[in-house]
Design a protein around this motif. Structure first.
Motif, PDB file in Angstrom:
ATOM      1  N   ILE A  21       1.540  -1.105   0.005  1.00  0.00           N
ATOM      2  CA  ILE A  21       0.016  -0.087   0.072  1.00  0.00           C
ATOM      3  C   ILE A  21       0.754   1.049   0.033  1.00  0.00           C
ATOM      4  N   PRO A  22       0.519   1.724  -0.673  1.00  0.00           N
ATOM      5  CA  PRO A  22       1.219   3.242  -1.040  1.00  0.00           C
ATOM      6  C   PRO A  22       1.693   4.027   0.203  1.00  0.00           C
ATOM      7  N   LEU A  23       2.304   4.735   0.736  1.00  0.00           N
ATOM      8  CA  LEU A  23       1.933   5.437   2.047  1.00  0.00           C
ATOM      9  C   LEU A  23       1.463   7.349   1.512  1.00  0.00           C
ATOM     10  N   SER A  24       1.624   7.402   0.728  1.00  0.00           N
ATOM     11  CA  SER A  24       1.202   8.695   0.442  1.00  0.00           C
ATOM     12  C   SER A  24      -0.490   8.424   0.069  1.00  0.00           C
ATOM     13  N   GLU A  25      -0.827   7.333  -0.450  1.00  0.00           N
ATOM     14  CA  GLU A  25      -2.272   7.132  -0.681  1.00  0.00           C
ATOM     15  C   GLU A  25      -3.337   6.995   1.134  1.00  0.00           C
ATOM     16  N   LEU A  26      -2.199   5.751   1.732  1.00  0.00           N
ATOM     17  CA  LEU A  26      -2.632   5.224   3.265  1.00  0.00           C
ATOM     18  C   LEU A  26      -3.052   6.248   3.971  1.00  0.00           C
ATOM     19  N   GLN A  27      -2.288   7.651   3.547  1.00  0.00           N
ATOM     20  CA  GLN A  27      -2.226   8.434   4.550  1.00  0.00           C
ATOM     21  C   GLN A  27      -3.899   9.596   5.190  1.00  0.00           C
ATOM     22  N   ALA A  28      -3.978   9.594   3.579  1.00  0.00           N
ATOM     23  CA  ALA A  28      -5.573  10.047   3.306  1.00  0.00           C
ATOM     24  C   ALA A  28      -6.490   9.247   3.655  1.00  0.00           C
ATOM     25  N   ALA A  29      -6.545   8.313   3.975  1.00  0.00           N
ATOM     26  CA  ALA A  29      -7.496   7.485   4.409  1.00  0.00           C
ATOM     27  C   ALA A  29      -7.657   6.597   5.609  1.00  0.00           C
ATOM     28  N   PHE A  30      -6.405   6.805   6.193  1.00  0.00           N
ATOM     29  CA  PHE A  30      -5.737   6.040   7.878  1.00  0.00           C
ATOM     30  C   PHE A  30      -6.026   7.165   8.762  1.00  0.00           C
ATOM     31  N   GLY A  31      -5.498   8.528   8.409  1.00  0.00           N
ATOM     32  CA  GLY A  31      -6.187   9.293   9.564  1.00  0.00           C
ATOM     33  C   GLY A  31      -4.469   9.131  10.765  1.00  0.00           C
ATOM     34  N   TYR A  32      -3.194   8.655  10.334  1.00  0.00           N
ATOM     35  CA  TYR A  32      -2.453   9.581  10.263  1.00  0.00           C
ATOM     36  C   TYR A  32      -1.425   9.722   9.644  1.00  0.00           C
ATOM     37  N   ALA A  33      -0.345  10.391   9.857  1.00  0.00           N
ATOM     38  CA  ALA A  33       0.738  11.710   9.007  1.00  0.00           C
ATOM     39  C   ALA A  33       1.508  10.218   8.693  1.00  0.00           C
ATOM     40  N   VAL A  34       0.838   8.296   7.899  1.00  0.00           N
ATOM     41  CA  VAL A  34       2.234   8.131   7.985  1.00  0.00           C
ATOM     42  C   VAL A  34       2.878   8.194   6.925  1.00  0.00           C
ATOM     43  N   ASN A  35       3.230   9.017   5.770  1.00  0.00           N
ATOM     44  CA  ASN A  35       4.211   9.151   5.358  1.00  0.00           C
ATOM     45  C   ASN A  35       4.762   9.742   5.208  1.00  0.00           C
TER      46      ASN A  35
END
Lengths: 416, 484
Positions: A21-35
């Protein structure tokens, strides 16, 4: 924006999926600044990520029963592609277990990680390994994947539909045959295994010369019967050796780290190269072949262990893989030994034998350095590029053998 | 014993100094901790900043402010000084020791500037005061310099090379210029350029560089200067000229930006040389044919049938970098006006209207990009334009105009389409996701009418990493590919 990838390893009673899972896309969905801050991500947010993934990955049987989903190891890696350039992604190992009696090959894949929020996201689902269909991931990341389908927004109706998975049925026979092929490829592409075998066989047709007060040396041709007998014994011993450790390694009884095993294989080539120059262990080649067979078997085993098979499939795989190895060995021997025997009758076999052994020794030392340091060197790169000329090398060997056979015949008149 | 005594005294002395310092803090009303530090002048006008600030983007930088007449005293960190004018930034003095004479003070500056303009900080130190000014640019206004390629240089000429066709008007002129362009090509080039009209051919556009998604037609990189001049004459007949970053100028600026990408790591797959023009079908004032111009971040088709323009979509407008690029004798920021128009449209709404317009989903790209033909959502999302005040409706139309008005007046294309979109306006919907400033990654705007469909996505950078860039697509519910 980069898409997600789901790679399925289809086993008899479960599917092991790797999810990227690309982190840039995950960040927008997951609610934490993972990217924005991906360092130590798994340590910091591992449990949240696990429960998030488990919530959004829900395979279901056609009659509506949910599979068991276990989120295993998580990792963060840097990757890149031509379209999106370099980017970071989360990798997750997910075990999917169907309820009792459910078909492993037919299920409705409810998967909306990222997509539940980022509706421009896309998930590509592929099968990476499916033993029963002979799909093996052995060629690495570049191997063409068996694409199952894509999960993305149904734009017209603004909804996310699950992916209906219906994998073609495989068979035990297909699985077995693919393992035989894998074994054959492993020898054909494993230059080090081949070289060991060839160098060990170089002095096989020769008798040992012992003179009192001097070290043993290789003598004249010992006859076709003698040659074939020794050849057979050496090959059998090597086979017994590697079969034993292949069995032990593949079933998980013995698991050695790859690096020392690979280094020992290089040592085995070096030792047999020295032996081909001057007998180190005359008369005990069989034991040495068996011993080094044990080492080579461990390397073969890692290939099988990586497939992560269970029970009956593993047993069949070991058998099939070993059959493949034997077949390829026999083919190589059948292609080379006649010429070596022919050469050993001629006048300059000792030159051929010593030259071959020295070249093999140099290659072995190069491999040893590469495997000890983890860095390829010009010599190993050269050897790797030479393998594509194998048919030409074989042709040269044949030509050399024929020349050495005819040379005395041509010379005879002039010596009169 | 003697050393022991020395250290004990040192300890006592430093304790005393510390107490003095704490005392100094208590008594002063100055937010900056100075404790005996004094300077004779401070020169805010000569201050330098570590990096430029952009409206709406998180800023982290330092300001270096020169002073004279320092007295060599150590000073502690200051408290935050908020910005005025452009708000949202704070300057904090970093601890240090004054030089005996001239030196520099360092302020760390953090925050997110609320708008573009001047952020002013009232600084006070060592008995001196001054106002530090930080210029905050409009979104991504940092200028980058591109080496313009031979193609963009050739296309930046303003004089026409063709006298014959210019006497004609309307579609006849377009046909004439297309034939004139074709006449400059060799037989092989012509075979590559002149293709048969089919929807399958018309659909061969993309928002990827041509090296990653191959185009049809002939690349501009393979044309000589005469051929490029003929190409330019054709394009100025179908796009507007004279506007900055609009029409033909927008197309050229887009190609200059792509030239820049080629030089900063994109490689030879990027750049104006990799933009393609194809003529589908035989140019005529009666039959069906089209011109397809498509490159990395720019695609513009023109479909003609029975003597009229029947379609100018799907058109793709995007650019990376979002910042100003210079090249081909000019500075360009081809999509900035569109971005600003969307921001004006959204910020012009009341908070209730914004709530209705806001989509709960996140968009990291446009939805109806290449390959997504005929997939318009069945139900329009967001806020109905007909429910808005006339002033707010005008802001929606302004955004639409920046797409439609790229097309030329010669064939009356722009005015015809604009008239339709204007009459459709009441039943057109606007929606957005992210922020109304349209300046942050994943900000997204959509205009969906009975005819018009425009999406604008401010998305993550590819070649310029960590810096967003815009993508936008203009489609028409019935007019894509001329309705074919």
């Amino acid at each position: 924006m980069p898409n997600s990838v789901v790679l399925l390893n289809v086993h008899a009673d479960r599917i092991d999926a790797e999810v990227q899972i690309p982190l840039s896309e995950l960040q927008a969905a997951f609610g934490y600044a993972v990217n924005d801050s991906s360092a130590g991500l798994v340590d910091r947010l591992g449990s949240q990520l696990r429960s998030y993934l488990a919530k959004h990955i829900r395979p279901q049987t056609p009659d509506g029963r949910y599979w068991v989903v276990n989120v295993g190891a998580l990792g963060v890696q840097e990757t890149q592609n031509a379209i999106n350039g370099p980017y970071r992604e989360l990798t997750a190992q997910i075990r999917l277990i169907p309820p009792p009696g459910a078909d492993i090959r037919r299920f409705t894949f409810y998967y909306d990680v990222v997509l539940h929020q980022v509706v421009t996201h896309k998930i590509l689902v592929s099968v990476r390994q499916d033993w029963a269909r002979g799909l093996l991931p052995e060629s690495g990341a570049d191997a063409p994947l068996d694409q199952v389908g894509a999960i993305e927004l149904d734009i017209v109706n603004n909804r996310i539909l699950p992916l209906s998975v219906n994998l073609a049925t495989g068979s035990v026979w297909t699985g077995f045959v693919s393992m035989v092929r894998l074994g054959m490829n492993h020898i054909a592409e494993g230059t080090d295994h081949l070289l060991f075998l060839l160098v060990l066989l170089l002095p096989a047709p020769l008798l040992v010369q012992r003179k009192t007060g001097r070290r043993a040396s290789w003598g004249r041709f010992g006859g076709v019967r003698y040659s074939l007998r020794r050849l057979l014994l050496i090959i059998t011993a090597f086979t017994l050796g590697h079969s034993l450790t292949l069995l032990a390694g593949a079933t998980g009884w013995v698991r050695l780290p790859g690096q020392p095993v690979e280094m020992l294989i290089a040592v085995s080539i070096l030792v047999s190269a020295i032996h081909a120059v001057r007998p180190l262990f005359p008369g005990r080649e069989v034991w040495v072949a068996a011993g080094f067979g044990l080492v080579h078997g461990l390397a073969f085993a890692s290939t099988l262990a990586n497939l992560d098979l269970d029970g009956g499939r593993m047993a069949l795989s070991i058998l099939g893989f070993n059959v493949g190895i034997e077949l390829m060995q026999l083919i190589v021997i059948a292609l080379t030994m006649p010429w070596l025997i022919l050469l050993s009758l001629g006048t300059f076999y000792s030159t051929v034998r010593v030259t071959g052994a020295i070249l093999a020794g140099i290659a072995a030392l190069a491999w040893l350095t590469e495997r000890a340091t983890g860095q390829p060197n010009p010599l190993t790169v050269l050897v790797a590029s030479l393998t594509q000329f194998a048919p030409w090398l074989l042709g040269a060997l044949a030509l050399l053998a024929l020349v050495s056979w005819w040379l005395p015949v041509i010379r005879k008149p002039s010596s009169l | 014993m003697k050393t022991n005594f020395f250290y004990r005294n040192l300890l006592l002395l430093s304790l005393l100094l510390a107490l003095l310092a704490i005392d100094a803090c208590k008594t002063t009303t100055d937010p900056v901790v100075t404790s005996g530090a004094s300077i004779s002048t401070i020169a805010c006008a000569s201050a330098t900043f570590s990096t430029t600030a952009v409206s709406g983007a998180t800023y982290t930088g330092t300001a270096t402010v020169p002073y004279t007449g320092g007295n060599g005293v150590a000073y502690g960190a200051g408290t935050a000084v908020g910005s005025t004018g452009v708000t949202g930034l704070n300057a904090i003095l970093q601890a240090g020791t004054l030089a005996s004479g001239a030196g520099n003070l360092t302020y760390s500056i953090n925050g997110t500037p609320s708008s573009s303009g001047i952020a002013a900080f009232a600084l006070s130190f060592g008995g001196q005061t001054c106002t530090l000014s930080l210029a905050v640019g409009g979104t991504s206004s940092g200028t980058v310099t591109a080496n313009s390629s031979a193609v963009t240089t050739a296309l930046s000429v303003t004089a026409s090379a063709n006298a014959t066709c210019n006497a004609q008007t309307g579609l006849a002129k377009v046909v004439c210029l297309t034939e004139a362009f074709k006449a400059t090509l060799t037989a092989t080039q012509l075979a590559t350029t002149q293709l048969t009209y089919s929807k399958a051919n018309a659909q061969k556009w993309s928002n990827l560089p041509a090296s990653l998604s191959s185009r049809i037609g002939i690349s501009l990189g393979s044309l000589n200067s005469t051929q490029l001049a003929a190409f330019r004459d054709l394009m100025v007949a179908v796009l507007t000229t004279g506007g900055l970053d609009e029409g033909y100028d927008e197309m050229l600026g887009n190609m200059v930006a792509d030239d820049y990408l080629a030089t900063i790591g994109g490689g030879s797959g990027y750049g104006a040389a990799n933009f393609y023009i194809a003529v589908l079908g035989t140019p005529s004032t009666t039959g069906l044919w089209s011109i397809l111009f498509t490159g990395h971040h720019y695609t513009q088709p023109f479909t003609f049938n029975a003597g009229a323009v029947t379609g100018v979509t799907p058109a793709f407008r995007a650019v990376e970098p979002a910042a100003v690029v210079t090249g081909a004798n000019r500075s360009y920021q081809p999509i900035e006006q569109e971005r600003a128009a969307f921001a004006a449209m959204l910020t012009g709404l009341s908070s209730t209207e914004q709530t209705t317009a806001k989509l709960s989903s996140t968009f990291s790209d446009v939805v109806l990009g290449p390959g997504k033909d005929g997939q318009f959502p069945a139900i329009k999302a967001g806020l109905r334009v007909g429910d808005l005040s006339a002033a707010k409706q005008a802001l929606v139309l302004n955004a639409i105009k920046l797409y439609v008005s790229d097309l030329d007046a010669n064939t009356a294309t722009a005015s015809t389409i604009l008239a339709k979109y204007t009459s459709d306006l009441a039943n057109t919907y606007i929606a957005y996701s992210g922020t109304t400033a349209v300046a942050s990654q994943n900000d997204y705007v959509r205009i969906d009418g009975p005819g018009v469909w425009i999406e604008f996505s401010y998305q993550g950078g590819v070649i310029v990493r960590n810096t967003p860039h815009p993508h936008s697509v203009w489609r028409d519910h019935t007019g894509d590919y001329g309705g074919n």
